[in-house]
Design a protein around this motif. Structure first.
Motif, mmCIF file in Angstrom:
data_model
loop_
_atom_site.group_PDB
_atom_site.id
_atom_site.type_symbol
_atom_site.label_atom_id
_atom_site.label_comp_id
_atom_site.label_asym_id
_atom_site.label_seq_id
_atom_site.Cartn_x
_atom_site.Cartn_y
_atom_site.Cartn_z
ATOM 1 N N THR A 132 0.846 -1.196 0.000
ATOM 2 C CA THR A 132 0.000 0.000 0.000
ATOM 3 C C THR A 132 0.881 1.245 0.000
ATOM 4 N N GLU A 133 0.356 2.297 -0.572
ATOM 5 C CA GLU A 133 1.106 3.545 -0.684
ATOM 6 C C GLU A 133 1.421 4.119 0.685
ATOM 7 N N ILE A 134 2.542 4.781 0.766
ATOM 8 C CA ILE A 134 2.970 5.379 2.020
ATOM 9 C C ILE A 134 3.218 6.870 1.816
ATOM 10 N N VAL A 135 2.894 7.647 2.810
ATOM 11 C CA VAL A 135 3.086 9.098 2.740
ATOM 12 C C VAL A 135 4.361 9.445 3.496
ATOM 13 N N PRO A 136 5.289 10.157 2.864
ATOM 14 C CA PRO A 136 6.528 10.506 3.561
ATOM 15 C C PRO A 136 6.252 11.362 4.792
ATOM 16 N N ILE A 137 7.072 11.196 5.809
ATOM 17 C CA ILE A 137 6.909 11.948 7.055
ATOM 18 C C ILE A 137 7.802 13.178 7.014
ATOM 19 N N THR A 138 7.172 14.318 7.163
ATOM 20 C CA THR A 138 7.937 15.562 7.195
ATOM 21 C C THR A 138 7.976 16.150 8.607
ATOM 22 N N LYS A 139 7.220 15.551 9.506
ATOM 23 C CA LYS A 139 7.197 16.005 10.896
ATOM 24 C C LYS A 139 8.548 15.715 11.552
ATOM 25 N N ASP A 140 9.000 16.630 12.364
ATOM 26 C CA ASP A 140 10.251 16.457 13.086
ATOM 27 C C ASP A 140 9.927 16.010 14.506
ATOM 28 N N PHE A 141 10.086 14.720 14.788
ATOM 29 C CA PHE A 141 9.782 14.181 16.110
ATOM 30 C C PHE A 141 10.795 14.676 17.134
#
Length: 122
Positions: free
Chosen positions: A42-51
């Motif tokens: 399944t498609e995945i959305v890149p994470i741009t959040k800085d944890f």
């Protein structure tokens, strides 16, 4: 070029628990988690959040000598060329976050270290 990976607090907790239970270091567990995620088509959305509450790891520690292999697999899964910044940490972290949940579930289902490793190898 970003060489730092910041995980979520959840990923940190799971990696810490799995390391304590199995003795497998977090960098190896991360590789397993990413591999599990890549099996999911399944498609995945890149994470741009800085944890901020998770682990902070160096790219060479996480991918090691397999950096090019991880990049090739993640690029293929994304279905398009990725810049270095898109690959790491955005897509890599997205696969890690999805895969860490799968890895935790695998361990819970297996119930012990030996079954966990056997399940990962199958």
């Amino acid at each position: 070029m970003n060489f730092t990976l910041k995980t979520s607090k959840y990923a940190k907790e799971i990696l810490t628990q799995l390391h304590a239970s199995t003795g497998i270091t977090p960098n190896i567990l991360i590789r397993y988690a990413v591999a599990l995620s890549l099996r999911n088509t399944t498609e995945i959305v890149p994470i741009t959040k800085d944890f901020t509450d998770g682990l902070v790891l160096n790219r060479s520690t996480v991918t090691g000598e397999y950096d090019y292999a991880f990049r090739a697999m993640i690029t293929q899964a994304a279905g398009c060329d990725l810049t270095d910044e898109e690959f790491f940490p955005a897509y890599f972290n997205a696969h890690l976050e999805r895969g860490i949940r799968m890895l935790a579930s695998e361990y819970k289902t297996a119930g012990n270290y030996e079954k966990f490793i056997r399940n990962l190898l199958s």
